[in-house]
Design an enzyme around this catalytic site. Sequence first.
Site, short mmCIF file in Angstrom:
data_model
loop_
_atom_site.label_atom_id
_atom_site.label_comp_id
_atom_site.label_asym_id
_atom_site.label_seq_id
_atom_site.Cartn_x
_atom_site.Cartn_y
_atom_site.Cartn_z
N SER A 138 4.15 1.55 2.89
CA SER A 138 3.65 0.21 3.15
C SER A 138 4.66 -0.61 3.94
O SER A 138 4.41 -0.97 5.08
CB SER A 138 3.34 -0.50 1.82
OG SER A 138 2.97 -1.84 2.02
N ASP A 154 -2.59 -2.11 -0.15
CA ASP A 154 -2.28 -1.70 1.23
C ASP A 154 -2.69 -0.25 1.40
O ASP A 154 -1.86 0.65 1.46
CB ASP A 154 -0.80 -1.88 1.54
CG ASP A 154 -0.52 -1.70 3.03
OD1 ASP A 154 -1.50 -1.63 3.80
OD2 ASP A 154 0.66 -1.63 3.41
N HIS A 186 -3.00 -2.01 6.46
CA HIS A 186 -2.71 -2.95 7.55
C HIS A 186 -2.95 -2.34 8.93
O HIS A 186 -2.80 -3.02 9.93
CB HIS A 186 -1.27 -3.45 7.44
CG HIS A 186 -0.23 -2.38 7.61
ND1 HIS A 186 0.25 -1.64 6.56
CD2 HIS A 186 0.43 -1.95 8.71
CE1 HIS A 186 1.16 -0.79 7.01
NE2 HIS A 186 1.29 -0.97 8.31
N SER A 188 5.07 2.96 8.86
CA SER A 188 4.03 2.51 7.92
C SER A 188 2.90 3.52 7.81
O SER A 188 2.47 4.11 8.79
CB SER A 188 3.44 1.18 8.39
OG SER A 188 4.30 0.12 8.11
N GLY A 223 6.99 1.54 12.60
CA GLY A 223 6.26 2.72 13.03
C GLY A 223 6.11 3.74 11.92
O GLY A 223 5.30 4.65 12.03
#
Length: 380
Positions: free
Chosen positions: A349, A252, A224, A334, A332
């Site tokens: 994720s 992802d 993402h 991820s 933040g």
Amino acid sequence: MRRTSALRTTVVALLLTVGLGAAHTVPAAAEPPSATPTASAGLLEAMRRDLGLTDHQAAERLRAERDAARVEAEARRAAGDSFGGAWFDARSGRLVVGLTDRGDEAEVRALGADTRLVRHSAGALDRAKARLDTRPAPAGVAGWHVDPRSNSVVVTVVRADRDLPAVRAFVDRARATGPVTVAETAAAPRTYAAGTVGGDPYYTGNVRCSIGFSVHGGFVTAGHCGRAGAAVRGWDGSAMGTFQGSSFPGDDYAYVSIHSGWWTVPVVLGWGTVPDRLVRGSAEAPVGASICRSGSTTRWHCGTVLAKNETVNYSQGAVYQMTKTSVCAEGGDSGGAFISGDQAQGVTSGGWGNCSTGGETWFQPVNEILGRYGLTLHTA
């Protein structure tokens, strides 16, 4: 590219993706573990804080979990079609293997595992889950996964939405596909996106993210963070690389190649909370094992593996084959690195909750990413 501190000179890669609303969204064979478990003082401190263990208990658990990872692979081969899944029992410090055929118990126990007779094989449960993966789910359904301990497919619903007609209808359809049990969660999962903040990030467009693991030629992170072809800037704003591949939803994960002037190292950043962690392989930890996460927002936190191969129903769409953990995370974080001992596990994720009140976080397994893009993990 310039590095202005000893820490930055030592570590270039580790991250957690952070996407804004405008971002393209969120949610290899494993190398064997090294012979001697590494348990730095900082890692033991994190396990003491997050798992309630003494330093001695944490060190012993790391040793036991490494043994369990080895035994699980051997037990799967020995049991064949009778294999009903496996999980690490923290109380006994041993791997437990489900079997549908009592005749396989002696051979599996000889490998160093405990056994439990179950009704359904892991293959049958995986097929039941695969049938669910073809069905759209309402927002009140958080996800679903195969749970070896209950020997069923667990459908997780948001507690406040459990009685909604669409949720009840999905559960009824799920039960028709195979052995299904229902669990509840406090909130729906979301991707860990946030505005641009400080730390050691990389940027693409208006998105701030972090590196997961170094691979030869670049690093892996969450999908993402950016689309294929998107340019990446480093922590200092200089040109860093380009997204060569990205997938979300459905998956992802992403691969970023880096330019000259940047380099990769087999390290997960400890953020001063724990010493930086060397990465020595990517042997998969079993359900029940301890696991830690490094992120640019909440830094270093630990927990346990709760489930594997879970379908997570984000608002942007379902993401498959995720691993669920009890580790907290926030916006933040991820894309950041999940690691067990010195073995890479996956990239952050999304999830629900925070690191003040707790929550759950999912990661995309790193070996799937390596295989998808034909990458080689950079190891020490």
